[in-house]
Motif scaffolding. Structure first.
Motif, PDB file in Angstrom:
ATOM      1  N   UNK A   1       0.824  -1.208   0.000  1.00  0.00           N
ATOM      2  CA  UNK A   1       0.000   0.000   0.000  1.00  0.00           C
ATOM      3  C   UNK A   1       0.858   1.257   0.000  1.00  0.00           C
ATOM      4  N   UNK A   2       1.841   1.299   0.875  1.00  0.00           N
ATOM      5  CA  UNK A   2       2.658   2.506   1.003  1.00  0.00           C
ATOM      6  C   UNK A   2       3.521   2.712  -0.239  1.00  0.00           C
ATOM      7  N   UNK A   3       4.038   1.631  -0.815  1.00  0.00           N
ATOM      8  CA  UNK A   3       4.834   1.762  -2.036  1.00  0.00           C
ATOM      9  C   UNK A   3       3.996   2.362  -3.157  1.00  0.00           C
ATOM     10  N   UNK A   4       2.767   1.885  -3.305  1.00  0.00           N
ATOM     11  CA  UNK A   4       1.888   2.420  -4.345  1.00  0.00           C
ATOM     12  C   UNK A   4       1.529   3.877  -4.088  1.00  0.00           C
ATOM     13  N   UNK A   5       1.219   4.199  -2.846  1.00  0.00           N
ATOM     14  CA  UNK A   5       0.855   5.585  -2.526  1.00  0.00           C
ATOM     15  C   UNK A   5       2.044   6.522  -2.741  1.00  0.00           C
ATOM     16  N   UNK A   6       3.228   6.092  -2.324  1.00  0.00           N
ATOM     17  CA  UNK A   6       4.414   6.926  -2.517  1.00  0.00           C
ATOM     18  C   UNK A   6       4.723   7.084  -4.003  1.00  0.00           C
ATOM     19  N   UNK A   7       4.524   6.025  -4.780  1.00  0.00           N
ATOM     20  CA  UNK A   7       4.786   6.096  -6.213  1.00  0.00           C
ATOM     21  C   UNK A   7       3.834   7.076  -6.897  1.00  0.00           C
TER      22      UNK A   7
ATOM     23  N   UNK B   1      10.355  -9.246   3.002  1.00  0.00           N
ATOM     24  CA  UNK B   1       9.233  -8.611   2.303  1.00  0.00           C
ATOM     25  C   UNK B   1       9.796  -7.589   1.327  1.00  0.00           C
ATOM     26  N   UNK B   2       9.184  -7.507   0.143  1.00  0.00           N
ATOM     27  CA  UNK B   2       9.625  -6.519  -0.824  1.00  0.00           C
ATOM     28  C   UNK B   2       8.474  -5.970  -1.644  1.00  0.00           C
ATOM     29  N   UNK B   3       8.517  -4.663  -1.915  1.00  0.00           N
ATOM     30  CA  UNK B   3       7.541  -4.020  -2.798  1.00  0.00           C
ATOM     31  C   UNK B   3       8.274  -2.959  -3.614  1.00  0.00           C
ATOM     32  N   UNK B   4       8.162  -3.058  -4.925  1.00  0.00           N
ATOM     33  CA  UNK B   4       8.792  -2.116  -5.850  1.00  0.00           C
ATOM     34  C   UNK B   4       7.690  -1.574  -6.752  1.00  0.00           C
ATOM     35  N   UNK B   5       7.401  -0.287  -6.632  1.00  0.00           N
ATOM     36  CA  UNK B   5       6.281   0.317  -7.355  1.00  0.00           C
ATOM     37  C   UNK B   5       6.782   1.222  -8.474  1.00  0.00           C
ATOM     38  N   UNK B   6       6.330   0.932  -9.690  1.00  0.00           N
ATOM     39  CA  UNK B   6       6.681   1.693 -10.886  1.00  0.00           C
ATOM     40  C   UNK B   6       5.407   2.335 -11.429  1.00  0.00           C
ATOM     41  N   UNK B   7       5.157   3.601 -11.103  1.00  0.00           N
ATOM     42  CA  UNK B   7       3.888   4.215 -11.504  1.00  0.00           C
ATOM     43  C   UNK B   7       3.786   4.505 -12.993  1.00  0.00           C
ATOM     44  N   UNK B   8       4.919   4.708 -13.665  1.00  0.00           N
ATOM     45  CA  UNK B   8       4.873   5.015 -15.090  1.00  0.00           C
ATOM     46  C   UNK B   8       4.357   3.847 -15.915  1.00  0.00           C
ATOM     47  N   UNK B   9       4.624   2.631 -15.455  1.00  0.00           N
ATOM     48  CA  UNK B   9       4.172   1.443 -16.174  1.00  0.00           C
ATOM     49  C   UNK B   9       3.063   0.711 -15.425  1.00  0.00           C
TER      50      UNK B   9
END
Length: 273
Positions: free
Chosen positions: A20-26, A124-132
């Motif tokens: 959730x936080x990765x997506x919101x920050x992205x 745990x890992x989350x990598x958020x790429x908002x452009x794609x």
């Protein structure tokens, strides 16, 4: 390292929080990206290659606040704001914008990376790429995914069968880089550098890259990705050995079919502290 037991912290809740936080920050980062001409840019330690903007700092403050509000007992290590309670069982390792140079120059190769160590091991890992519109995420023992699709490393058995991610930035280890590239090209391999270690690691987990080698990488660029690669069936060197958490180390992740071959091309420096 201590193995997880019945007293283990609430890992599913932390996994959901990381996503959730990765997506919101992205998404917040995307707004800065679209208005990047107005950002104030500084250079760390006088190195004009190592840039930081107000977006990096603001996003890290947001991520840190969200994580600590939910789990105040956890530790934190961020690229921009430093560390707190590194001995905590759950330690968040965060890069608010991995690929800042790309971000500031209008290239889409940047992301938000949130990883968590449990008892010193990537968990745990989350990598958020908002452009794609891609969220790479995983938890040990639960698999790795891009959005809802499972990840699996490449089945290739030779470097000529795909692309290898490569990179060098810090002075330490750069003398090994050209000899490595010479060997890779002689073997018929091709290489890619996209400016984001976290994204290139995620691409290894997704089977888009055969592997990724960096002469020196920092932990906030790869703790999240190490979870993805392991859960997708890939291999990695002992990145966190020595003082790798704080100072970084040479770094290699790859699919099983090419890992040893690439390791041999790199040579003994891969395991030097």
């Amino acid at each position: 390292m201590t193995s997880p037991t019945a007293s283990t912290p609430d890992l599913p809740a932390r996994y959901a929080l990381a996503q959730r936080v990765a997506q919101q920050a992205a998404e917040r980062g995307l707004a800065y990206y679209q208005g990047r001409e107005d950002l104030n840019i500084e250079h760390k330690g006088g190195d004009r290659r190592d840039m930081v903007s107000a977006a990096d700092c603001t996003l890290e403050d947001f991520i840190r606040a969200e994580l600590q509000a939910a789990f105040p007992e956890d530790g934190f290590l961020g690229e921009e704001s430093g560390s707190a309670d590194l001995q905590a069982r759950c330690l968040w390792v965060v890069d608010p914008i991995d690929g800042t140079a790309c971000f500031l120059n209008g290239l889409h190769n940047w992301c938000v990376s949130i990883g968590m160590l449990l008892d010193g091991e990537p968990y745990i890992g989350a990598v958020a790429d908002p452009n794609h519109r891609e969220l790479f995420h995983g938890m040990r023992g639960q698999g790795a995914f891009v959005n809802d699709q499972p990840l699996r490393v490449s089945s290739a058995s030779h470097v000529r069968e795909g692309l290898l991610g490569v990179g060098t930035f810090y002075a330490r280890g750069t003398e090994h880089f050209i000899p490595f590239l010479t060997q890779l090209l002689a073997e018929g391999g091709m290489f890619l550098r996209n400016g984001s270690g976290a994204l290139m690691t995620a691409y290894v987990a997704a089977g888009r890259l055969l592997g990724y080698y960096e002469t020196l990488l920092k932990s906030w660029d790869c703790v999240a990705g190490l979870v993805l690669v392991a859960e997708a069936g890939g291999r990695s060197n002992d990145f966190l050995r020595g003082d790798g958490l704080l100072q970084g180390n040479p770094y290699l992740v790859a699919c099983p079919g090419v890992y040893q071959h690439v390791r041999e091309m790199i040579g003994p420096m891969l395991d030097q502290d």
